[in-house]
Design a protein around this motif. Structure first.
Motif, mmCIF file in Angstrom:
data_model
loop_
_atom_site.group_PDB
_atom_site.id
_atom_site.type_symbol
_atom_site.label_atom_id
_atom_site.label_comp_id
_atom_site.label_asym_id
_atom_site.label_seq_id
_atom_site.Cartn_x
_atom_site.Cartn_y
_atom_site.Cartn_z
ATOM 1 N N LYS A 223 0.979 -1.517 -0.279
ATOM 2 C CA LYS A 223 -0.380 -0.251 0.242
ATOM 3 C C LYS A 223 0.719 1.694 -0.005
ATOM 4 C CE LYS A 223 -3.586 -2.122 2.758
ATOM 5 N NZ LYS A 223 -4.655 -2.354 4.186
ATOM 6 N N VAL B 121 -10.002 10.607 0.860
ATOM 7 C CA VAL B 121 -9.190 9.131 1.041
ATOM 8 C C VAL B 121 -11.039 8.085 0.560
ATOM 9 C CG1 VAL B 121 -8.083 7.953 2.239
ATOM 10 C CG2 VAL B 121 -7.256 10.128 3.159
ATOM 11 N N GLY C 295 -8.959 4.305 0.077
ATOM 12 C CA GLY C 295 -7.930 4.453 0.918
ATOM 13 C C GLY C 295 -8.665 3.951 2.079
ATOM 14 N N THR D 153 -3.388 5.026 4.074
ATOM 15 C CA THR D 153 -3.237 4.630 3.255
ATOM 16 C C THR D 153 -4.371 4.247 1.732
ATOM 17 O OG1 THR D 153 -4.893 2.768 4.362
ATOM 18 C CG2 THR D 153 -2.199 3.188 5.319
ATOM 19 N N LEU D 154 -3.316 4.573 0.884
ATOM 20 C CA LEU D 154 -4.601 4.159 -0.293
ATOM 21 C C LEU D 154 -3.766 3.122 -1.351
ATOM 22 C CD1 LEU D 154 -3.593 7.925 -1.494
ATOM 23 C CD2 LEU D 154 -5.507 6.610 -0.601
ATOM 24 N N THR E 109 -12.247 -0.147 1.319
ATOM 25 C CA THR E 109 -11.840 0.521 2.069
ATOM 26 C C THR E 109 -13.104 0.875 2.910
ATOM 27 O OG1 THR E 109 -13.799 1.970 0.516
ATOM 28 C CG2 THR E 109 -12.135 1.707 -0.472
#
Length: 498
Positions: free
Chosen positions: A411, A460, A465, A482-483, A492
């Protein structure tokens, strides 16, 4: 048991039914004949056909017992059911009489006639079993030769039609047995059909009624209804789907009610946050119109305050516009291939001078080639809001902000941490809510609209994410985003990090 198996089972029962009925008819006929014989009644052969039937029944009974090593007396009742005056039955083995019954006077004369006519001799010359039968007027003759375990047996059956006598008794018995068999078969067929119908229909109607009950409860508005179906059959997926549907409907309604409450709160918050700077602008404009600011210095001060409050309004409207775009989703903010490290590094350098003037010191560590699918506008706004939030709520003259971009466990990770005062633990889970501020009195609208972190969380989430807020030791706030890396699909969610 499934409906498919139930139908197969019912078809098997239907296929077995004729055999059961046949067995029942034979058993009933046998029982009727036994009762008829035990009552002292006898059968009289009134025709050649009847004599042949009687002869075959006696023959089958006698030789069946001999082949299985049984005594002939076991089936003696079959022979003794015939009329003892009009019938003579004898069984011989190698010329010796093993059993005899009936009118010996007529019978022995008839046997002697058959022997003198050479009929028995002709049968004996033939290999294997042989049978002779003759019907002549009122006289009937039957002779059968059987070889069993290399021993020769002769069965004689002689009969004649007596005058002034008939088989009315057996005909009456046959009619009674026939009626019993017909009634019993009718009851048997109807009972079996009723049982199979209830067996199949019960497995179909019961879950249908349960589904109907559930639909009626839904119509009444009871979304808490839960259907019960304990069988594992074709209805199980339908009942399970119905329960999932009702649960999702209830959840959707609850979310809708919750969204409605949030909408009301949002409207109230917007009204409050817009009214505060507008009130200040109105007051200072009235002061200018009333010539309260009589000197150029005071007038400039009033105008600076008006400009500052107008900037607050502009920022609030801009944040609301961005929230609206994020609610629209990908159509308003299309995703593109981006290098997260390069983007964050460039954005920090472009704004470093301005942020340093406001008391921010940076420690930036970024990896290159951390590629993601995201929105440039959203990512820049995320970084700007987090940095501005750290600067806005600093308690010291300078706040130190650490920014890290790296690839970790498949990630892309963006961490922004400061050494500010942090937030109360009980407030961590609500930082993503629109217009939420730890300042309950909302008296410091110029310090923040309460939309910054909500925009971060929504942005996000829109880029598939996750975001996590947590306090640092001894003080400060850390935000970890985090993506998914480019080419990877991730589920997600947002997490408070508590």
């Amino acid at each position: 048991m499934t409906i498919r198996k139930s139908l197969i089972l019912s078809h098997i029962v239907v296929c077995i039914l004729p055999f059961l009925m046949t067995f029942f008819v034979l058993a009933s006929a046998f029982a009727g004949l036994l009762l008829y014989a035990s009552g002292g009644n006898h059968v009289i052969a009134e025709s050649g056909f009847q004599f042949n039937v009687i002869s075959q029944v006696i023959r089958a009974s006698v030789f069946h017992s001999l082949r299985h090593g049984d005594s002939v007396s076991r089936y003696a009742w079959v022979m003794e059911i015939t009329d003892p005056v009009a019938t003579y039955v004898a069984l011989e083995k190698d010329g010796a009489v093993l059993y005899s019954y009936g009118n010996e006077k007529y019978g022995k004369e008839d046997v002697k006639d058959l022997q003198e006519a050479g009929i028995q001799e002709r049968l004996d010359r033939r290999e294997g079993n042989s049978t002779y039968s003759m019907t002549d007027g009122n006289e009937y003759r039957f002779l059968d030769k059987e070889i069993i375990r290399n021993e020769t047996y002769h069965l004689y059956i002689m009969a004649h039609h007596p005058q002034f006598r008939n088989d009315t008794a057996i005909e009456k018995a046959v009619r009674g047995v026939s009626r019993f068999i017909l009634a019993a078969l009718l009851i048997f067929i109807v009972g079996t059909s009723y049982f199979l119908s209830r067996f199949i229909i019960g497995r179909i109607l019961s879950p249908l009624k349960e589904l109907e009950r559930g639909a009626e409860e839904i119509r009444k508005g009871n979304l808490s209804v839960h259907l019960e179906h304990h069988r594992k059959d074709e209805f199980s997926p339908a009942v399970e789907a119905f329960n999932v549907m009702s649960w999702k409907l209830k959840q959707s309604l609850e979310e809708r009610e919750e969204d409605e409450e949030k909408r009301k709160e949002l409207i109230a918050s917007i009204s409050h946050d817009i009214r505060t700077p507008l009130t200040s602008i109105k007051a200072y404009v009235e002061g200018l119109l009333d010539h309260v600011a009589s000197t150029p210095a005071m007038q400039e001060h009033y105008l600076q305050v008006i400009r500052k409050k107008a900037d607050v309004l502009d920022r609030l409207v801009e944040q609301l516009l961005l929230l609206t775009k994020m609610d629209i989703g990908e159509k308003a903010l299309p995703a593109e291939s981006l290098d997260l490290g390069e983007l964050v590094g460039q954005f920090i350098e472009e704004n470093r001078l301005n942020w340093q003037k406001n008391g921010a010191a940076f420690d930036v560590r970024v990896e290159k080639s951390v590629r993601i699918q995201g929105s440039l506008l959203l990512l820049e706004r995320v970084v700007e809001n987090l940095v501005s939030n750290s600067i806005r709520y600093k308690t010291e003259k300078q706040v130190h902000i650490g920014i890290d971009v790296l690839s970790e466990k498949g990630k892309a990770v963006l961490r922004i941490a400061d050494d500010g005062p942090g937030v109360p633990e009980e407030s961590l889970g609500r930082l993503q809510e629109a217009f939420y501020r730890t300042d309950k009195a909302r008296s410091r609208t110029d310090r923040g609209s309460g939309l910054g972190l909500s925009i971060v969380a929504r942005a996000v989430h829109l880029m598939k994410g996750t975001v996590r807020f947590q306090n640092r030791k001894p003080h400060g706030l850390e935000v970890e985003i985090t993506l998914p890396l480019e080419g990877k699909d991730e589920k997600t969610h947002t997490d408070s990090g508590r």
